[in-house]
Scaffold this motif. Sequence first.
Motif, PDB file in Angstrom:
ATOM      1  N   ASP A  81      18.138 -21.390  11.810  1.00  0.00           N
ATOM      2  CA  ASP A  81      17.591 -22.818  12.512  1.00  0.00           C
ATOM      3  C   ASP A  81      17.119 -23.711  11.171  1.00  0.00           C
ATOM      4  O   ASP A  81      17.418 -25.044  11.180  1.00  0.00           O
ATOM      5  CB  ASP A  81      16.569 -22.754  13.507  1.00  0.00           C
ATOM      6  N   LEU A  82      16.555 -23.046  10.277  1.00  0.00           N
ATOM      7  CA  LEU A  82      15.961 -23.842   9.074  1.00  0.00           C
ATOM      8  C   LEU A  82      16.985 -24.336   8.146  1.00  0.00           C
ATOM      9  O   LEU A  82      16.763 -25.061   7.154  1.00  0.00           O
ATOM     10  CB  LEU A  82      14.900 -23.070   8.480  1.00  0.00           C
ATOM     11  N   LEU A  87      25.506 -24.849   5.806  1.00  0.00           N
ATOM     12  CA  LEU A  87      24.924 -23.338   5.724  1.00  0.00           C
ATOM     13  C   LEU A  87      24.849 -22.844   6.944  1.00  0.00           C
ATOM     14  O   LEU A  87      25.183 -21.411   7.034  1.00  0.00           O
ATOM     15  CB  LEU A  87      23.665 -23.312   4.837  1.00  0.00           C
ATOM     16  N   ARG A  88      24.586 -23.173   8.019  1.00  0.00           N
ATOM     17  CA  ARG A  88      24.506 -22.892   9.191  1.00  0.00           C
ATOM     18  C   ARG A  88      25.606 -22.415   9.859  1.00  0.00           C
ATOM     19  O   ARG A  88      25.904 -21.221  10.251  1.00  0.00           O
ATOM     20  CB  ARG A  88      23.710 -23.652  10.126  1.00  0.00           C
ATOM     21  N   LEU A  94      29.501 -15.782   8.563  1.00  0.00           N
ATOM     22  CA  LEU A  94      29.358 -14.326   8.171  1.00  0.00           C
ATOM     23  C   LEU A  94      28.716 -13.395   9.284  1.00  0.00           C
ATOM     24  O   LEU A  94      29.072 -12.053   9.063  1.00  0.00           O
ATOM     25  CB  LEU A  94      28.049 -14.578   7.171  1.00  0.00           C
ATOM     26  N   VAL A  95      28.124 -13.797  10.206  1.00  0.00           N
ATOM     27  CA  VAL A  95      27.593 -13.106  11.265  1.00  0.00           C
ATOM     28  C   VAL A  95      28.747 -12.549  11.948  1.00  0.00           C
ATOM     29  O   VAL A  95      28.853 -11.309  12.524  1.00  0.00           O
ATOM     30  CB  VAL A  95      26.415 -13.780  11.890  1.00  0.00           C
ATOM     31  N   GLN A  96      29.582 -13.106  12.384  1.00  0.00           N
ATOM     32  CA  GLN A  96      30.630 -12.909  13.132  1.00  0.00           C
ATOM     33  C   GLN A  96      31.401 -11.955  12.230  1.00  0.00           C
ATOM     34  O   GLN A  96      31.967 -10.836  13.035  1.00  0.00           O
ATOM     35  CB  GLN A  96      31.572 -14.047  13.558  1.00  0.00           C
ATOM     36  N   LEU A  97      31.829 -12.026  10.902  1.00  0.00           N
ATOM     37  CA  LEU A  97      32.808 -11.214  10.183  1.00  0.00           C
ATOM     38  C   LEU A  97      31.820  -9.717  10.139  1.00  0.00           C
ATOM     39  O   LEU A  97      32.264  -8.521  10.045  1.00  0.00           O
ATOM     40  CB  LEU A  97      32.908 -11.536   8.582  1.00  0.00           C
ATOM     41  N   LEU A  98      30.423  -9.678   9.927  1.00  0.00           N
ATOM     42  CA  LEU A  98      29.775  -8.525  10.068  1.00  0.00           C
ATOM     43  C   LEU A  98      29.780  -7.785  11.318  1.00  0.00           C
ATOM     44  O   LEU A  98      29.669  -6.604  11.360  1.00  0.00           O
ATOM     45  CB  LEU A  98      28.040  -8.879   9.611  1.00  0.00           C
ATOM     46  N   MET A  99      29.698  -8.386  12.378  1.00  0.00           N
ATOM     47  CA  MET A  99      29.843  -7.997  13.649  1.00  0.00           C
ATOM     48  C   MET A  99      31.311  -7.297  14.004  1.00  0.00           C
ATOM     49  O   MET A  99      31.193  -6.305  14.411  1.00  0.00           O
ATOM     50  CB  MET A  99      29.869  -9.135  14.764  1.00  0.00           C
TER      51      MET A  99
END
Length: 175
Positions: A81-82, A87-88, A94-99
């Motif tokens: 959020d910051l 970048l968000r 990146l989170v979806q790829l790691l998932m």
Amino acid sequence: MKNTILRFNDALYGLCIGVAGLSMLAMALIIPWGIFARYVLGSGSSWPEPTAILLMVVFTFFGAAASYRAGAHMAVSMAVDLMQPGLRRGAAILVQLLMALVCIFMAIKGLKLCLNTWNQFIGEMPSLRVGISYLPIPIGGVITLVFVLEKLFLGDQSHRRVVRFDLVEESEGAA
């Protein structure tokens, strides 16, 4: 094509909710029977505890897949959020790829676990193979991967309203 994929995933999501719900219901019926048999009848049954454990595994992996699609999973977003909007977006991808990587790991290693334990049987239920008890791991991994890919390519579907049984689909903005 997109609507067909979304309808399929809606049905898969409904199936996950149904399987998780039935697992929870069955546990709620089985556990009291085990207590009743042990303390009232004075003769404990051997099957309620391992059955409840197997149902908890089913509930966990199917419920986790449904929860992921519904956007009800745990997420710590304070750092994201910051970030700047660009970048968000990158962090979200990146989170979806790691998932997706975690889901592939669950599917492959879970399947290997099923195959390696297929010829073993559960002591309290000798007709049930240990490999079957681990099947929710690879199945849950594949289903969650489908939902991860949906989110990656078609966007977040957690806020889209869907009326079941293919009657009507509404987007959140329509009404």
